[in-house]
Design an enzyme around this catalytic site. Structure first.
Site, PDB file in Angstrom:
ATOM      1  CG  LEU A   1       5.251  -9.732  -5.574  1.00  0.00           C
ATOM      2  CD1 LEU A   1       5.241 -10.275  -6.998  1.00  0.00           C
ATOM      3  CD2 LEU A   1       4.502  -8.397  -5.541  1.00  0.00           C
TER       4      LEU A   1
ATOM      5  CB  SER B   1       1.477  -3.764   7.528  1.00  0.00           C
ATOM      6  OG  SER B   1       0.434  -4.189   6.673  1.00  0.00           O
TER       7      SER B   1
ATOM      8  CE  LYS C   1       7.347  -1.136  11.237  1.00  0.00           C
ATOM      9  NZ  LYS C   1       7.932  -1.281   9.864  1.00  0.00           N
TER      10      LYS C   1
ATOM     11  CG  PHE D   1      -1.611   1.188   1.617  1.00  0.00           C
ATOM     12  CD1 PHE D   1      -2.300   1.952   0.689  1.00  0.00           C
ATOM     13  CD2 PHE D   1      -1.593   1.609   2.951  1.00  0.00           C
ATOM     14  CE1 PHE D   1      -2.949   3.127   1.073  1.00  0.00           C
ATOM     15  CE2 PHE D   1      -2.244   2.761   3.343  1.00  0.00           C
ATOM     16  CZ  PHE D   1      -2.909   3.525   2.412  1.00  0.00           C
TER      17      PHE D   1
ATOM     18  CE1 TYR E   1       3.239  -3.525  11.769  1.00  0.00           C
ATOM     19  CE2 TYR E   1       1.992  -2.084  13.237  1.00  0.00           C
ATOM     20  CZ  TYR E   1       2.767  -2.259  12.105  1.00  0.00           C
ATOM     21  OH  TYR E   1       3.079  -1.182  11.307  1.00  0.00           O
TER      22      TYR E   1
ATOM     23  CG  ASN F   1      -4.181   4.216  11.965  1.00  0.00           C
ATOM     24  OD1 ASN F   1      -3.561   4.456  13.002  1.00  0.00           O
ATOM     25  ND2 ASN F   1      -4.887   3.119  11.805  1.00  0.00           N
TER      26      ASN F   1
ATOM     27  CE  LYS G   1      -2.977  -2.694   7.450  1.00  0.00           C
ATOM     28  NZ  LYS G   1      -2.541  -3.775   6.590  1.00  0.00           N
TER      29      LYS G   1
ATOM     30  CG  ASP H   1       6.667  -6.372  -2.320  1.00  0.00           C
ATOM     31  OD1 ASP H   1       6.285  -5.291  -1.816  1.00  0.00           O
ATOM     32  OD2 ASP H   1       6.110  -7.463  -2.080  1.00  0.00           O
TER      33      ASP H   1
ATOM     34  CB  THR I   1       8.662 -10.186   7.811  1.00  0.00           C
ATOM     35  OG1 THR I   1       8.444 -11.371   7.057  1.00  0.00           O
ATOM     36  CG2 THR I   1       8.724  -8.991   6.872  1.00  0.00           C
TER      37      THR I   1
ATOM     38  CB  THR J   1       4.008   1.983  13.092  1.00  0.00           C
ATOM     39  OG1 THR J   1       2.710   2.236  13.630  1.00  0.00           O
ATOM     40  CG2 THR J   1       4.681   0.929  13.978  1.00  0.00           C
ATOM     41  CG  ASP J   2       0.908   5.947  15.341  1.00  0.00           C
ATOM     42  OD1 ASP J   2       0.785   4.746  14.988  1.00  0.00           O
ATOM     43  OD2 ASP J   2      -0.048   6.749  15.328  1.00  0.00           O
ATOM     44  CD  GLU J   3      -0.419  -0.018  15.530  1.00  0.00           C
ATOM     45  OE1 GLU J   3      -0.236  -1.106  16.098  1.00  0.00           O
ATOM     46  OE2 GLU J   3      -1.288   0.162  14.661  1.00  0.00           O
TER      47      GLU J   3
HETATM   48  P1  NAD Z   1       1.423  -3.580   3.347  1.00  0.00           P
HETATM   49  O1  NAD Z   1       1.112  -4.773   4.175  1.00  0.00           O
HETATM   50  O2  NAD Z   1       0.368  -2.996   2.478  1.00  0.00           O
HETATM   51  O3  NAD Z   1       2.679  -3.889   2.405  1.00  0.00           O
HETATM   52  C1  NAD Z   1       3.813  -4.539   2.860  1.00  0.00           C
HETATM   53  C2  NAD Z   1       4.637  -4.966   1.652  1.00  0.00           C
HETATM   54  O4  NAD Z   1       5.813  -5.654   2.131  1.00  0.00           O
HETATM   55  C3  NAD Z   1       3.903  -5.945   0.727  1.00  0.00           C
HETATM   56  O5  NAD Z   1       4.054  -5.546  -0.615  1.00  0.00           O
HETATM   57  C4  NAD Z   1       4.602  -7.285   0.979  1.00  0.00           C
HETATM   58  O6  NAD Z   1       4.608  -8.135  -0.146  1.00  0.00           O
HETATM   59  C5  NAD Z   1       5.997  -6.824   1.352  1.00  0.00           C
HETATM   60  N1  NAD Z   1       6.700  -7.815   2.177  1.00  0.00           N
HETATM   61  C6  NAD Z   1       6.232  -8.469   3.278  1.00  0.00           C
HETATM   62  N2  NAD Z   1       7.135  -9.338   3.743  1.00  0.00           N
HETATM   63  C7  NAD Z   1       8.227  -9.234   2.928  1.00  0.00           C
HETATM   64  C8  NAD Z   1       9.503  -9.875   2.912  1.00  0.00           C
HETATM   65  N3  NAD Z   1       9.821 -10.818   3.803  1.00  0.00           N
HETATM   66  N4  NAD Z   1      10.380  -9.517   1.946  1.00  0.00           N
HETATM   67  C9  NAD Z   1      10.062  -8.571   1.029  1.00  0.00           C
HETATM   68  N5  NAD Z   1       8.865  -7.949   0.996  1.00  0.00           N
HETATM   69  C10 NAD Z   1       7.953  -8.275   1.938  1.00  0.00           C
HETATM   70  O7  NAD Z   1       1.987  -2.488   4.374  1.00  0.00           O
HETATM   71  P2  NAD Z   1       1.813  -0.922   4.403  1.00  0.00           P
HETATM   72  O8  NAD Z   1       0.566  -0.581   5.115  1.00  0.00           O
HETATM   73  O9  NAD Z   1       2.049  -0.381   3.042  1.00  0.00           O
HETATM   74  O10 NAD Z   1       3.028  -0.542   5.369  1.00  0.00           O
HETATM   75  C11 NAD Z   1       4.327  -0.323   4.836  1.00  0.00           C
HETATM   76  C12 NAD Z   1       5.265   0.041   5.965  1.00  0.00           C
HETATM   77  O11 NAD Z   1       4.800   1.212   6.625  1.00  0.00           O
HETATM   78  C13 NAD Z   1       5.381  -1.024   7.049  1.00  0.00           C
HETATM   79  O12 NAD Z   1       6.714  -1.057   7.490  1.00  0.00           O
HETATM   80  C14 NAD Z   1       4.463  -0.537   8.146  1.00  0.00           C
HETATM   81  O13 NAD Z   1       4.889  -0.993   9.406  1.00  0.00           O
HETATM   82  C15 NAD Z   1       4.624   0.968   8.020  1.00  0.00           C
HETATM   83  N6  NAD Z   1       3.479   1.781   8.459  1.00  0.00           N
HETATM   84  C16 NAD Z   1       2.224   1.523   7.999  1.00  0.00           C
HETATM   85  C17 NAD Z   1       1.178   2.348   8.371  1.00  0.00           C
HETATM   86  C18 NAD Z   1      -0.232   2.140   7.854  1.00  0.00           C
HETATM   87  O14 NAD Z   1      -1.137   2.856   8.272  1.00  0.00           O
HETATM   88  N7  NAD Z   1      -0.481   1.221   6.942  1.00  0.00           N
HETATM   89  C19 NAD Z   1       1.401   3.425   9.233  1.00  0.00           C
HETATM   90  C20 NAD Z   1       2.708   3.636   9.702  1.00  0.00           C
HETATM   91  C21 NAD Z   1       3.740   2.824   9.291  1.00  0.00           C
HETATM   92  O1  DAU Z   2      -0.991   3.595  13.560  1.00  0.00           O
HETATM   93  C1  DAU Z   2      -0.306   3.076  12.461  1.00  0.00           C
HETATM   94  C2  DAU Z   2      -0.761   1.657  12.189  1.00  0.00           C
HETATM   95  O2  DAU Z   2      -2.086   1.756  11.659  1.00  0.00           O
HETATM   96  C3  DAU Z   2       0.147   0.915  11.222  1.00  0.00           C
HETATM   97  O3  DAU Z   2       1.418   0.766  11.798  1.00  0.00           O
HETATM   98  C4  DAU Z   2      -0.436  -0.457  10.881  1.00  0.00           C
HETATM   99  O4  DAU Z   2       0.364  -1.098   9.903  1.00  0.00           O
HETATM  100  C5  DAU Z   2      -1.834  -0.265  10.326  1.00  0.00           C
HETATM  101  O5  DAU Z   2      -2.427  -1.520  10.081  1.00  0.00           O
HETATM  102  C6  DAU Z   2      -2.701   0.540  11.306  1.00  0.00           C
HETATM  103  O6  DAU Z   2      -2.993  -0.228  12.487  1.00  0.00           O
HETATM  104  P1  DAU Z   2      -4.464  -0.232  13.153  1.00  0.00           P
HETATM  105  O7  DAU Z   2      -4.622  -1.450  13.945  1.00  0.00           O
HETATM  106  O8  DAU Z   2      -4.739   1.083  13.797  1.00  0.00           O
HETATM  107  O9  DAU Z   2      -5.360  -0.269  11.806  1.00  0.00           O
HETATM  108  P2  DAU Z   2      -6.667  -1.093  11.395  1.00  0.00           P
HETATM  109  O10 DAU Z   2      -7.139  -0.549  10.095  1.00  0.00           O
HETATM  110  O11 DAU Z   2      -6.480  -2.549  11.528  1.00  0.00           O
HETATM  111  O12 DAU Z   2      -7.713  -0.655  12.526  1.00  0.00           O
HETATM  112  C7  DAU Z   2      -8.056   0.712  12.738  1.00  0.00           C
HETATM  113  C8  DAU Z   2      -9.021   0.756  13.909  1.00  0.00           C
HETATM  114  O13 DAU Z   2     -10.260   0.151  13.515  1.00  0.00           O
HETATM  115  C9  DAU Z   2      -8.553  -0.008  15.133  1.00  0.00           C
HETATM  116  O14 DAU Z   2      -8.952   0.683  16.311  1.00  0.00           O
HETATM  117  C10 DAU Z   2      -9.290  -1.343  15.039  1.00  0.00           C
HETATM  118  C11 DAU Z   2     -10.598  -0.961  14.363  1.00  0.00           C
HETATM  119  N1  DAU Z   2     -11.218  -2.005  13.517  1.00  0.00           N
HETATM  120  C12 DAU Z   2     -10.447  -2.566  12.549  1.00  0.00           C
HETATM  121  C13 DAU Z   2     -10.968  -3.561  11.738  1.00  0.00           C
HETATM  122  C14 DAU Z   2     -10.123  -4.209  10.681  1.00  0.00           C
HETATM  123  C15 DAU Z   2     -12.539  -2.355  13.690  1.00  0.00           C
HETATM  124  O15 DAU Z   2     -13.246  -1.801  14.556  1.00  0.00           O
HETATM  125  N2  DAU Z   2     -13.064  -3.328  12.868  1.00  0.00           N
HETATM  126  C16 DAU Z   2     -12.336  -3.958  11.909  1.00  0.00           C
HETATM  127  O16 DAU Z   2     -12.882  -4.854  11.216  1.00  0.00           O
END
Ligand code: NAD
Ligand code: DAU
Length: 346
Positions: A36, A86, A158, A12, A154, A183, A193, A34, A101, A129-131
């Site tokens: 994949l 993630s 991180k 993403f 998770y 997020n 998500k 990646d 990973t 991440t902020d988590e």
């Molecule tokens: P995502 O799950 O959408 O994508 C992760 C990607 O990493 C995928 O394309 C997957 O194929 C690849 N991957 C997984 N394991 C691998 C491996 N062993 N080798 C090579 N590639 C691999 O994740 P995202 O939401 O795009 O998050 C990307 C980064 O940003 C992560 O490090 C996550 O912790 C961080 N992050 C995400 C969020 C969020 O809201 N989604 C917020 C803050 C930080």
């Molecule tokens: O804060 C950054 C993080 O945000 C990233 O590091 C993570 O990779 C990303 O997945 C995200 O984590 P969250 O757990 O906050 O995101 P998620 O979309 O899973 O959930 C957002 C909120 O919604 C959380 O409070 C849980 C709630 N939720 C989620 C799902 C999937 C529901 O209530 N119902 C659901 O079905």
């Protein structure tokens, strides 16, 4: 000439980062590495696949021999590391993939970078991440000084990777940058998500599963603003520094889902209030963090970055993207996604 290895660039956030770098910096070579996994999708970056400064490589950051060959073959000068497992819910049902990973994979990359780079003019940029900061009460914000207190497999994985990266920088003098973001939302997000899952379920008139009371708070940021922040930190962030990235945009989950319902009622020509009737309160996430909120003053004051788009506008664009990309959603939600969904939401 820089040759930047971007990991996780079929996911993403990574796909948005790769697209930005490939289009904005024709003088850089961008290698997108990646594995994949279920979360990686070449469709996410199909529009740049033929650019001359871009190459996709399928591979695993857990394979250190492969990483070594990749570094030597392509003479990698810098790394922007996004590859990770993630999804918090998946880390609860299966933590080992996250340990492997996110911790070992990151350590592999650091080790290969350390042994290949002979000077400190190479940047290793670790995306986090902020988590890692844990969970807030009703008041306050996470700053760069907030003590780490990760509470899910998770976030602990991180946090571990952040610590290992900082230890490498401190010990070996590597040029490390780290950012911790809130997020993200926007196009191409896997529908496990909250936001894309709810959009997809509203479209298909399926129940909208809200964990617990729905009062948990998240701070949402437009993914393209995160990509711009990564560009800013990579180019102008100080060596060894951490930057928090956030949207100043807190929403309870229930208010956010109500907003999505009203946006989609209008777009799907449904009577006002009809989508909200799908809202279903379900069993809470184990160890569910109550509130995340980022203080993004440092990156604003020092690097002049701030979010560019209002949430309502970004959310509407996101909804439109999912409505206009049914094939992308259908491909992803067939097969293994059905099994995940049944198992998780049984
Ligand atoms: P995502 O799950 O959408 O994508 C992760 C990607 O990493 C995928 O394309 C997957 O194929 C690849 N991957 C997984 N394991 C691998 C491996 N062993 N080798 C090579 N590639 C691999 O994740 P995202 O939401 O795009 O998050 C990307 C980064 O940003 C992560 O490090 C996550 O912790 C961080 N992050 C995400 C969020 C969020 O809201 N989604 C917020 C803050 C930080
Ligand atoms: O804060 C950054 C993080 O945000 C990233 O590091 C993570 O990779 C990303 O997945 C995200 O984590 P969250 O757990 O906050 O995101 P998620 O979309 O899973 O959930 C957002 C909120 O919604 C959380 O409070 C849980 C709630 N939720 C989620 C799902 C999937 C529901 O209530 N119902 C659901 O079905």
């Amino acid at each position: 000439m820089k040759t930047i290895l971007i990991t996780g660039g079929a996911g993403f956030i990574g796909s948005h980062v790769v697209r930005l770098f490939v289009n904005k910096y024709p003088n850089y070579n961008i290698i997108n590495l990646d594995k994949l996994t279920y979360a990686g999708n070449l469709e996410n970056i199909v529009d740049i696949q033929d650019q001359s400064n871009y190459k996709f490589v399928k591979g695993d950051i857990n394979d250190i021999t492969f990483l070594q060959t990749l570094f030597t073959e392509h003479k990698i000068t810098d790394v922007i590391h996004l590859a990770a497992e993630s999804h918090v819910d998946r880390s609860i049902s299966g933590p080992m993939e996250f340990i492997n990973t996110n911790i070992i994979g990151t350590a592999n990359l650091l080790e290969v970078a350390r042994t290949n780079w002979q000077s400190d003019d190479h940047i290793f940029y670790h995306i986090s991440t902020d988590e890692v900061y844990g969970s807030l009460g009703k008041e306050g914000f996470f700053t760069e000084e907030t003590a780490y207190d990760p509470r899910s497999p998770y976030s602990a994985s991180k946090a571990s990777s952040d610590h290992i990266a900082r230890a490498y920088a401190h010990t070996y003098g590597m040029n490390l940058k780290i950012s911790n973001c809130s997020n993200n939302y926007g196009s191409h997000q896997f529908p496990e998500k909250l936001i894309p899952l709810m959009i997809n379920n509203i479209v298909h008139n399926k129940p909208l599963p809200i964990y617990g009371t729905g009062e948990n708070v998240r701070d949402w940021l437009w993914v393209e603003d995160h990509a711009k922040a990564i560009d800013t930190v990579f180019h102008t962030g100080k060596t060894g520094e951490t930057y928090n990235i956030g949207g100043w945009n807190e929403w309870t989950n229930i208010d956010l889902v109500q907003l999505l319902c009203s946006i989609l009622d209008k777009k799907l020509d449904r009577a006002a209030g009809s989508s909200a009737r799908l809202i279903t309160y379900v069993k809470d996430r184990a160890g569910h963090d109550a509130r995340y909120a980022i203080d993004a003053n440092k990156i604003k004051n020092e690097l002049n970055w701030e979010p560019s788009i209002q949430f309502e506008e970004g959310l509407e664009k996101t909804v439109d993207w999912y409505l206009n990309n049914e094939d992308w959603v259908n491909d992803i939600t067939s097969g293994a996604y059905q099994d995940y969904y049944k198992e998780h939401y049984k």
